[in-house]
Motif scaffolding. Structure first.
Motif, PDB file in Angstrom:
ATOM      1  N   THR A  79       0.907  -1.089  -0.014  1.00 30.04           N
ATOM      2  CA  THR A  79      -0.085   0.034   0.192  1.00 30.04           C
ATOM      3  C   THR A  79       0.651   1.239   0.147  1.00 30.04           C
ATOM      4  N   ILE A  80       0.345   2.365  -0.628  1.00 33.78           N
ATOM      5  CA  ILE A  80       0.854   3.487  -0.717  1.00 33.78           C
ATOM      6  C   ILE A  80      -0.166   4.626  -0.340  1.00 33.78           C
ATOM      7  N   VAL A  81       0.035   5.197   1.241  1.00 36.76           N
ATOM      8  CA  VAL A  81      -0.632   6.360   1.459  1.00 36.76           C
ATOM      9  C   VAL A  81      -0.169   7.800   1.345  1.00 36.76           C
ATOM     10  N   GLY A  82      -0.941   8.342   0.829  1.00 35.20           N
ATOM     11  CA  GLY A  82      -0.304  10.004   0.683  1.00 35.20           C
ATOM     12  C   GLY A  82      -1.057  10.801   1.620  1.00 35.20           C
ATOM     13  N   CYS A  83      -0.368  11.671   2.363  1.00 37.61           N
ATOM     14  CA  CYS A  83      -1.326  12.396   3.388  1.00 37.61           C
ATOM     15  C   CYS A  83      -1.000  13.810   2.819  1.00 37.61           C
ATOM     16  N   ALA A  84      -2.000  14.678   2.750  1.00 38.30           N
ATOM     17  CA  ALA A  84      -1.864  16.150   2.392  1.00 38.30           C
ATOM     18  C   ALA A  84      -2.522  16.844   3.780  1.00 38.30           C
ATOM     19  N   ALA A  85      -1.595  17.538   4.313  1.00 41.68           N
ATOM     20  CA  ALA A  85      -1.769  18.406   5.524  1.00 41.68           C
ATOM     21  C   ALA A  85      -2.024  19.813   5.172  1.00 41.68           C
ATOM     22  N   GLY A  86      -3.170  20.513   5.629  1.00 41.67           N
ATOM     23  CA  GLY A  86      -3.163  21.795   5.606  1.00 41.67           C
ATOM     24  C   GLY A  86      -3.828  22.224   4.045  1.00 41.67           C
ATOM     25  N   LYS A  87      -4.215  23.735   4.119  1.00 40.28           N
ATOM     26  CA  LYS A  87      -4.692  24.117   2.996  1.00 40.28           C
ATOM     27  C   LYS A  87      -3.692  24.132   1.755  1.00 40.28           C
ATOM     28  N   ALA A  88      -2.708  24.322   1.948  1.00 42.59           N
ATOM     29  CA  ALA A  88      -1.536  24.333   0.905  1.00 42.59           C
ATOM     30  C   ALA A  88      -1.369  23.088   0.292  1.00 42.59           C
ATOM     31  N   ALA A  89      -1.592  21.721   0.960  1.00 34.60           N
ATOM     32  CA  ALA A  89      -1.185  20.586   0.413  1.00 34.60           C
ATOM     33  C   ALA A  89      -2.054  20.270  -0.878  1.00 34.60           C
ATOM     34  N   ASP A  90      -1.260  19.575  -1.789  1.00 38.54           N
ATOM     35  CA  ASP A  90      -1.955  19.343  -3.006  1.00 38.54           C
ATOM     36  C   ASP A  90      -2.611  17.704  -3.100  1.00 38.54           C
ATOM     37  N   ASN A  91      -3.741  17.680  -2.789  1.00 37.86           N
ATOM     38  CA  ASN A  91      -4.452  16.165  -3.002  1.00 37.86           C
ATOM     39  C   ASN A  91      -4.098  15.635  -4.463  1.00 37.86           C
ATOM     40  N   ASP A  92      -4.407  16.203  -5.353  1.00 33.82           N
ATOM     41  CA  ASP A  92      -4.236  15.960  -6.620  1.00 33.82           C
ATOM     42  C   ASP A  92      -2.851  15.493  -7.039  1.00 33.82           C
ATOM     43  N   MET A  93      -1.857  16.244  -6.769  1.00 33.19           N
ATOM     44  CA  MET A  93      -0.495  15.524  -7.059  1.00 33.19           C
ATOM     45  C   MET A  93      -0.131  14.448  -6.254  1.00 33.19           C
ATOM     46  N   LEU A  94      -0.705  14.246  -5.043  1.00 30.56           N
ATOM     47  CA  LEU A  94      -0.669  12.828  -4.261  1.00 30.56           C
ATOM     48  C   LEU A  94      -1.280  11.585  -5.036  1.00 30.56           C
ATOM     49  N   LYS A  95      -2.478  12.227  -5.485  1.00 29.33           N
ATOM     50  CA  LYS A  95      -3.369  11.273  -6.357  1.00 29.33           C
ATOM     51  C   LYS A  95      -2.638  10.629  -7.590  1.00 29.33           C
ATOM     52  N   GLU A  96      -1.592  11.224  -8.080  1.00 26.92           N
ATOM     53  CA  GLU A  96      -1.082  10.697  -9.437  1.00 26.92           C
ATOM     54  C   GLU A  96      -0.116   9.613  -8.883  1.00 26.92           C
ATOM     55  N   LEU A  97       0.305   9.686  -7.628  1.00 28.26           N
ATOM     56  CA  LEU A  97       1.247   8.667  -6.929  1.00 28.26           C
ATOM     57  C   LEU A  97       0.364   7.335  -6.525  1.00 28.26           C
ATOM     58  N   THR A  98      -0.758   7.735  -5.858  1.00 31.82           N
ATOM     59  CA  THR A  98      -1.689   6.645  -5.195  1.00 31.82           C
ATOM     60  C   THR A  98      -2.923   6.873  -5.070  1.00 31.82           C
ATOM     61  N   ASP A  99      -3.756   5.863  -5.121  1.00 36.83           N
ATOM     62  CA  ASP A  99      -5.431   6.248  -5.040  1.00 36.83           C
ATOM     63  C   ASP A  99      -5.724   6.486  -3.588  1.00 36.83           C
ATOM     64  N   THR A 100      -5.068   6.123  -2.594  1.00 42.55           N
ATOM     65  CA  THR A 100      -5.173   6.156  -1.275  1.00 42.55           C
ATOM     66  C   THR A 100      -4.506   7.602  -0.827  1.00 42.55           C
ATOM     67  N   VAL A 101      -5.287   8.504  -0.687  1.00 42.54           N
ATOM     68  CA  VAL A 101      -4.886   9.993  -0.358  1.00 42.54           C
ATOM     69  C   VAL A 101      -5.829  10.496   0.712  1.00 42.54           C
ATOM     70  N   VAL A 102      -5.167  10.784   1.986  1.00 36.07           N
ATOM     71  CA  VAL A 102      -5.919  11.544   3.066  1.00 36.07           C
ATOM     72  C   VAL A 102      -5.686  12.872   3.284  1.00 36.07           C
ATOM     73  N   HIS A 103      -6.639  13.697   3.553  1.00 37.35           N
ATOM     74  CA  HIS A 103      -6.296  15.031   3.663  1.00 37.35           C
ATOM     75  C   HIS A 103      -6.600  15.464   5.238  1.00 37.35           C
ATOM     76  N   LEU A 104      -5.626  16.073   5.748  1.00 41.10           N
ATOM     77  CA  LEU A 104      -5.849  16.796   7.119  1.00 41.10           C
ATOM     78  C   LEU A 104      -5.831  18.169   7.222  1.00 41.10           C
ATOM     79  N   ASP A 105      -7.090  18.745   7.768  1.00 37.53           N
ATOM     80  CA  ASP A 105      -7.274  20.293   7.584  1.00 37.53           C
ATOM     81  C   ASP A 105      -6.248  21.330   8.244  1.00 37.53           C
TER      82      ASP A 105
END
Length: 211
Positions: free
Chosen positions: A141-167
């Protein structure tokens, strides 16, 4: 005993300076303590921590959980986020350190990767070049975590389907995220040999799964 290698790629660029990096240190410490309470994890888990900002550093080489010592992770007050360079470094490490099976001996279990960032890659060309190579490493598994407003979910989605976002990247949120990470690792550890993919446990309310 077959090893389960777990790699952490942690963003330590300038935007993490101050409270966020302290919160990250505290949350990592809590995660390690939680994992150490699991006898199966103590038997098979090997951890590696790699940080990236302007430079990429192997803060902790791949080492068994029983001997794992977490140093204080620091970050510069400013600077770029070289995520692509970090993936390039990781690719070399996995190729050289994860044991492959032979006709007479079983290799390591498929490794796990957790990538934490509060921004987006400054080296996007290299980042995108490395994505297919990382996907070719056969992570369970690859888990990408985007933390905060400046974090880019879409860039992580290119790497893995499993992306979580922290506010936010505050102490309480990171503590909950890394508690979920420890649950994911423990679940993956228990399922090795019975399934190809790690089934993720339900995330807490602070951890938003990006569909």
């Amino acid at each position: 005993m077959r090893r389960l290698p777990v790699f952490f790629l942690l963003d330590t660029s300038g935007s993490m300076y101050g409270e966020p990096i302290q919160a990250l240190n505290n949350a990592l410490s809590g995660m390690v303590n939680t994992l150490r309470m699991d006898p199966q994890a103590m038997d098979s888990l090997w951890l590696s921590i790699i940080t990236f900002d302007r430079e990429v550093k192997e803060v902790t080489p791949l080492v068994e959980l029983a001997n794992f010592q977490l140093p204080e992770i620091t970050c510069p007050q400013s600077g770029p986020t070289h995520t692509g360079y970090a993936l390039e470094f990781l690719h070399a490490k996995v190729n050289s350190e994860v044991r492959k099976g032979t006709p007479t001996q079983k290799g390591d279990w498929r490794p796990l990767l957790f990538l934490f960032t509060d921004g987006k890659p400054s080296d996007q060309q290299l980042y995108r070049k490395m994505i297919p190579l990382i996907k070719g490493l056969n992570f369970a598994t690859i888990v990408g975590c985007a933390a905060g407003k400046a974090a880019d979910n879409d860039m992580l989605k290119e790497l893995t389907d499993t992306v979580v976002h922290l506010d936010t990247a505050d102490s309480a949120t990171l503590k909950q995220f890394f508690k979920w990470v420890s649950d994911t690792i423990e679940q993956g550890n228990k399922s090795m040999g019975t399934t190809e993919q790690v089934t993720l446990p339900p995330p807490p309310s602070e951890v938003n799964l990006i569909i």
